[in-house]
Scaffold this motif. Structure first.
Motif, PDB file in Angstrom:
ATOM      1  N   GLY A  62       0.841  -1.191   0.000  1.00 29.76           N
ATOM      2  CA  GLY A  62       0.000   0.000   0.000  1.00 29.76           C
ATOM      3  C   GLY A  62       0.875   1.238   0.000  1.00 29.76           C
ATOM      4  O   GLY A  62       2.091   1.156  -0.194  1.00 29.76           O
ATOM      5  N   LYS A  63       0.299   2.393   0.251  1.00 30.90           N
ATOM      6  CA  LYS A  63       1.079   3.630   0.249  1.00 30.90           C
ATOM      7  C   LYS A  63       1.947   3.733   1.505  1.00 30.90           C
ATOM      8  O   LYS A  63       3.125   4.077   1.428  1.00 30.90           O
ATOM      9  N   LYS A  64       1.356   3.448   2.655  1.00 32.42           N
ATOM     10  CA  LYS A  64       2.095   3.552   3.907  1.00 32.42           C
ATOM     11  C   LYS A  64       2.364   2.190   4.536  1.00 32.42           C
ATOM     12  O   LYS A  64       3.389   1.987   5.167  1.00 32.42           O
ATOM     13  N   ASN A  65       1.394   1.267   4.371  1.00 30.40           N
ATOM     14  CA  ASN A  65       1.511  -0.039   5.008  1.00 30.40           C
ATOM     15  C   ASN A  65       1.358  -1.156   3.986  1.00 30.40           C
ATOM     16  O   ASN A  65       0.769  -0.958   2.912  1.00 30.40           O
ATOM     17  N   ALA A  66       1.873  -2.308   4.319  1.00 33.79           N
ATOM     18  CA  ALA A  66       1.695  -3.517   3.518  1.00 33.79           C
ATOM     19  C   ALA A  66       0.805  -4.471   4.298  1.00 33.79           C
ATOM     20  O   ALA A  66       1.082  -4.780   5.456  1.00 33.79           O
ATOM     21  N   THR A  67      -0.265  -4.889   3.683  1.00 32.73           N
ATOM     22  CA  THR A  67      -1.222  -5.774   4.339  1.00 32.73           C
ATOM     23  C   THR A  67      -0.822  -7.236   4.136  1.00 32.73           C
ATOM     24  O   THR A  67      -0.383  -7.623   3.057  1.00 32.73           O
ATOM     25  N   ILE A  68      -0.988  -8.044   5.181  1.00 33.51           N
ATOM     26  CA  ILE A  68      -0.723  -9.473   5.075  1.00 33.51           C
ATOM     27  C   ILE A  68      -2.028 -10.172   4.701  1.00 33.51           C
ATOM     28  O   ILE A  68      -3.018 -10.103   5.438  1.00 33.51           O
ATOM     29  N   LEU A  69      -2.027 -10.817   3.535  1.00 39.67           N
ATOM     30  CA  LEU A  69      -3.198 -11.543   3.045  1.00 39.67           C
ATOM     31  C   LEU A  69      -3.007 -13.033   3.259  1.00 39.67           C
ATOM     32  O   LEU A  69      -1.881 -13.531   3.354  1.00 39.67           O
ATOM     33  N   CYS A  70      -4.128 -13.764   3.294  1.00 42.34           N
ATOM     34  CA  CYS A  70      -4.048 -15.218   3.262  1.00 42.34           C
ATOM     35  C   CYS A  70      -4.744 -15.695   1.987  1.00 42.34           C
ATOM     36  O   CYS A  70      -5.736 -15.100   1.537  1.00 42.34           O
ATOM     37  N   GLU A  71      -4.209 -16.746   1.395  1.00 40.30           N
ATOM     38  CA  GLU A  71      -4.767 -17.272   0.152  1.00 40.30           C
ATOM     39  C   GLU A  71      -4.987 -18.770   0.301  1.00 40.30           C
ATOM     40  O   GLU A  71      -4.062 -19.515   0.636  1.00 40.30           O
ATOM     41  N   LEU A  72      -6.231 -19.184   0.054  1.00 43.20           N
ATOM     42  CA  LEU A  72      -6.606 -20.592   0.158  1.00 43.20           C
ATOM     43  C   LEU A  72      -6.925 -21.119  -1.242  1.00 43.20           C
ATOM     44  O   LEU A  72      -7.732 -20.533  -1.970  1.00 43.20           O
ATOM     45  N   ARG A  73      -6.294 -22.245  -1.628  1.00 43.18           N
ATOM     46  CA  ARG A  73      -6.506 -22.820  -2.965  1.00 43.18           C
ATOM     47  C   ARG A  73      -6.938 -24.289  -2.848  1.00 43.18           C
ATOM     48  O   ARG A  73      -6.382 -25.038  -2.044  1.00 43.18           O
ATOM     49  N   PHE A  74      -7.935 -24.634  -3.664  1.00 48.26           N
ATOM     50  CA  PHE A  74      -8.341 -26.026  -3.837  1.00 48.26           C
ATOM     51  C   PHE A  74      -8.313 -26.324  -5.326  1.00 48.26           C
ATOM     52  O   PHE A  74      -9.130 -25.789  -6.092  1.00 48.26           O
ATOM     53  N   GLY A  75      -7.358 -27.128  -5.760  1.00 49.44           N
ATOM     54  CA  GLY A  75      -7.245 -27.444  -7.174  1.00 49.44           C
ATOM     55  C   GLY A  75      -6.970 -26.210  -8.010  1.00 49.44           C
ATOM     56  O   GLY A  75      -6.389 -25.232  -7.552  1.00 49.44           O
ATOM     57  N   LYS A  76      -7.439 -26.230  -9.277  1.00 50.19           N
ATOM     58  CA  LYS A  76      -7.185 -25.119 -10.191  1.00 50.19           C
ATOM     59  C   LYS A  76      -8.303 -24.087 -10.189  1.00 50.19           C
ATOM     60  O   LYS A  76      -8.114 -22.958 -10.623  1.00 50.19           O
ATOM     61  N   ASN A  77      -9.479 -24.482  -9.686  1.00 46.98           N
ATOM     62  CA  ASN A  77     -10.655 -23.630  -9.868  1.00 46.98           C
ATOM     63  C   ASN A  77     -11.023 -22.780  -8.654  1.00 46.98           C
ATOM     64  O   ASN A  77     -11.703 -21.772  -8.802  1.00 46.98           O
ATOM     65  N   ILE A  78     -10.604 -23.187  -7.477  1.00 44.37           N
ATOM     66  CA  ILE A  78     -11.033 -22.458  -6.280  1.00 44.37           C
ATOM     67  C   ILE A  78      -9.848 -21.718  -5.665  1.00 44.37           C
ATOM     68  O   ILE A  78      -8.844 -22.337  -5.295  1.00 44.37           O
ATOM     69  N   ARG A  79      -9.993 -20.410  -5.602  1.00 44.83           N
ATOM     70  CA  ARG A  79      -8.989 -19.585  -4.930  1.00 44.83           C
ATOM     71  C   ARG A  79      -9.711 -18.515  -4.121  1.00 44.83           C
ATOM     72  O   ARG A  79     -10.502 -17.746  -4.664  1.00 44.83           O
ATOM     73  N   ILE A  80      -9.443 -18.478  -2.822  1.00 42.23           N
ATOM     74  CA  ILE A  80     -10.062 -17.484  -1.937  1.00 42.23           C
ATOM     75  C   ILE A  80      -8.938 -16.674  -1.288  1.00 42.23           C
ATOM     76  O   ILE A  80      -8.034 -17.235  -0.679  1.00 42.23           O
ATOM     77  N   ARG A  81      -9.012 -15.368  -1.430  1.00 36.56           N
ATOM     78  CA  ARG A  81      -8.004 -14.485  -0.840  1.00 36.56           C
ATOM     79  C   ARG A  81      -8.689 -13.540   0.143  1.00 36.56           C
ATOM     80  O   ARG A  81      -9.668 -12.875  -0.195  1.00 36.56           O
ATOM     81  N   LYS A  82      -8.163 -13.484   1.350  1.00 39.28           N
ATOM     82  CA  LYS A  82      -8.751 -12.641   2.400  1.00 39.28           C
ATOM     83  C   LYS A  82      -7.643 -11.890   3.143  1.00 39.28           C
ATOM     84  O   LYS A  82      -6.507 -12.344   3.215  1.00 39.28           O
ATOM     85  N   ILE A 117       2.041  -4.138   8.137  1.00 34.58           N
ATOM     86  CA  ILE A 117       3.351  -3.682   8.590  1.00 34.58           C
ATOM     87  C   ILE A 117       3.733  -2.433   7.795  1.00 34.58           C
ATOM     88  O   ILE A 117       3.280  -2.266   6.657  1.00 34.58           O
ATOM     89  N   PRO A 118       4.534  -1.534   8.367  1.00 34.78           N
ATOM     90  CA  PRO A 118       4.956  -0.331   7.639  1.00 34.78           C
ATOM     91  C   PRO A 118       5.722  -0.702   6.369  1.00 34.78           C
ATOM     92  O   PRO A 118       6.453  -1.691   6.343  1.00 34.78           O
ATOM     93  N   MET A 119       5.563   0.092   5.326  1.00 37.62           N
ATOM     94  CA  MET A 119       6.232  -0.194   4.058  1.00 37.62           C
ATOM     95  C   MET A 119       7.750  -0.234   4.209  1.00 37.62           C
ATOM     96  O   MET A 119       8.426  -1.007   3.540  1.00 37.62           O
ATOM     97  N   GLN A 120       8.301   0.612   5.127  1.00 37.48           N
ATOM     98  CA  GLN A 120       9.756   0.616   5.293  1.00 37.48           C
ATOM     99  C   GLN A 120      10.251  -0.670   5.956  1.00 37.48           C
ATOM    100  O   GLN A 120      11.448  -0.951   5.974  1.00 37.48           O
ATOM    101  N   SER A 121       9.311  -1.476   6.491  1.00 35.18           N
ATOM    102  CA  SER A 121       9.701  -2.721   7.156  1.00 35.18           C
ATOM    103  C   SER A 121       9.415  -3.949   6.300  1.00 35.18           C
ATOM    104  O   SER A 121       9.565  -5.077   6.770  1.00 35.18           O
ATOM    105  N   ILE A 122       9.002  -3.730   5.058  1.00 34.50           N
ATOM    106  CA  ILE A 122       8.621  -4.856   4.199  1.00 34.50           C
ATOM    107  C   ILE A 122       9.805  -5.792   3.920  1.00 34.50           C
ATOM    108  O   ILE A 122       9.635  -6.966   3.608  1.00 34.50           O
TER     109      ILE A 122
END
Length: 429
Positions: free
Chosen positions: A10-30, A36-41
């Protein structure tokens, strides 16, 4: 099933996402709601999908713990879905994932960054405690024992100053020109040297700047020209190669004193900072290449690798020890005993040191051995290497200094020695 964490910038912070995959067709990202601050990425480990340790993120340990908990819970509660990937109810899967994430989001919303102290003394102590475990923005690493010691000395000095003036609840806005000069006068009255007071000013200024950068105060007085660290070059002695050889040839029957003598000579011919030398002796590492044996260390101060070729006299010391280095002995004990050993081998000629103490220029005349300690070994290395004709840039390869100006502070060659070194130059022919 595959579950992993990723970073979204992001502009100031980086968000931690989780990604769940089942096979080729199902992908859920939340979103995990962690950021964390961008300078700490740079502290994000994409392989482990966790924050690297140490880092400068205030709740870094908490984030890692929660991510590990989340990963475990996802695999535990959603593993049943992976048994039949052809008939997965995506809506039900999303609901299950949300139910796992929801408690995490509630905890994160309540989690607040620790409030930093507003008073100078409290913030000073917080700074020491925090950066003894987290990476300092000034050095790029956790503060080492030597650096922490100088900060603790500065804190003690400031506390004594405030108590002597009956000042309580000292605030950053109380720092001005009058404080600066009164602070110096106090140090001089106590009989401290100019360099010691200058070091205290430097550490105190670092604390003030750090609090300023974190918007704890808006007092920019520390940026003015008068508010500066000062120092002076003191003519500390070094040991010549003849004096080191006399120490090497001194007959010593006591094993403890023999160990101290050998440690000191190794220091004279490696130029290691005392902290690096002590660490090396606890876990010696020698590598052989280009037909020579080399000490290999990672310097505590710079975090850079250094390879130092072993001089024959050091190899001889190892030879009499069947290839082993002498055992670790605390530097305070070395400082005490090396003076007596140097006295025995004749390093007794008068030596005069000039320095500013209590605001006045003072001349201290003593037998040379009384001025010698662990730090003298590093001066001896730099000076003897310089006198032998080694270029400054090459000395820096081994000493670890970042500039010629810094290494020159360690070269204690006399005016006669410096003239002798260049007198044969073609310019004078």
């Amino acid at each position: 099933m595959n579950f992993q964490f990723k970073i979204r910038n992001g502009k100031k912070n980086a968000t931690i996402l989780c990604e769940l995959r089942f096979g080729k067709n199902i992908r859920i990202r939340k979103s995990t709601s962690f950021a964390i601050p961008m300078q700490s990425i740079k502290y994000w480990d994409s392989n482990k999908q966790l924050l690297k340790l140490p880092n400068d993120i205030l709740n870094g340990d908490h984030i890692n713990n929660r991510l590990n908990e989340l990963r475990t819970k996802v695999y535990s509660e959603l593993s049943s879905f992976s048994q039949d990937t052809t008939h997965i109810d995506k809506k039900l899967l999303l609901e299950k994932l949300n139910s796992i994430l929801t408690p995490l989001e509630i905890v994160e919303e309540k989690l607040e960054e620790p409030t930093k102290p507003k008073l100078v003394m409290d913030y000073f102590q917080w700074y020491i405690d925090f950066y003894s475990e987290h990476i300092s923005p000034n050095t790029g690493s956790v503060l080492g024992k030597g650096t922490l010691s100088t900060y603790k000395n500065a804190l003690r000095f400031l506390r004594d100053y405030l108590e002597s003036n009956n000042i309580k609840d000292f605030k950053f806005n109380d720092i001005n020109k009058a404080f600066y000069y009164d602070f110096i006068d106090y140090g001089q009255y106590q009989g401290y040297s100019k360099n010691y007071i200058g070091s205290i000013i430097q550490k105190t200024k670092t604390i003030i700047r750090s609090a300023f950068d974190e918007d704890i105060h808006s007092n920019s007085e520390f940026r003015k020209r008068y508010f500066k660290k000062f120092s002076e070059e003191v003519n500390h002695p070094y040991l010549t190669e003849d004096e080191i050889l006399s120490l090497y040839n001194l007959k010593i029957k006591n094993k403890y004193l023999d160990n101290i003598r050998d440690i000191f000579i190794i220091a004279c011919y490696t130029g290691l900072r005392i902290g690096d030398l002590m660490g090396f002796l606890k876990n010696p590492k020698v590598e052989e290449f280009n037909g020579r044996k080399h000490i290999h260390i990672i310097q505590n101060k710079t975090k850079r690798p250094v390879f130092i070729p072993l001089k024959q006299i050091v190899l001889d010391i190892l030879g009499k020890r069947k290839g082993s280095f002498p055992p670790f002995i605390h530097q305070n004990l070395i400082n005490k005993e090396i003076k007596l050993l140097l006295k025995k081998c004749g390093v007794i000629e008068p030596y005069e040191v000039e320095k500013t103490i209590g605001g006045k220029s003072v001349f201290i005349s003593e037998p040379k051995y009384k001025f010698i300690g662990c730090h003298s070994a590093r001066r001896s290395f730099c000076t003897n290497a310089y006198n032998s004709g080694m270029p400054l840039q090459d000395i820096m390869v081994f000493s670890g200094h970042s500039s010629e100006r810094m290494v020159l502070l360690y070269i204690k060659a006399s005016a006669r020695e410096k003239a002798k070194k260049v007198s044969d130059h073609v310019f004078f022919n």
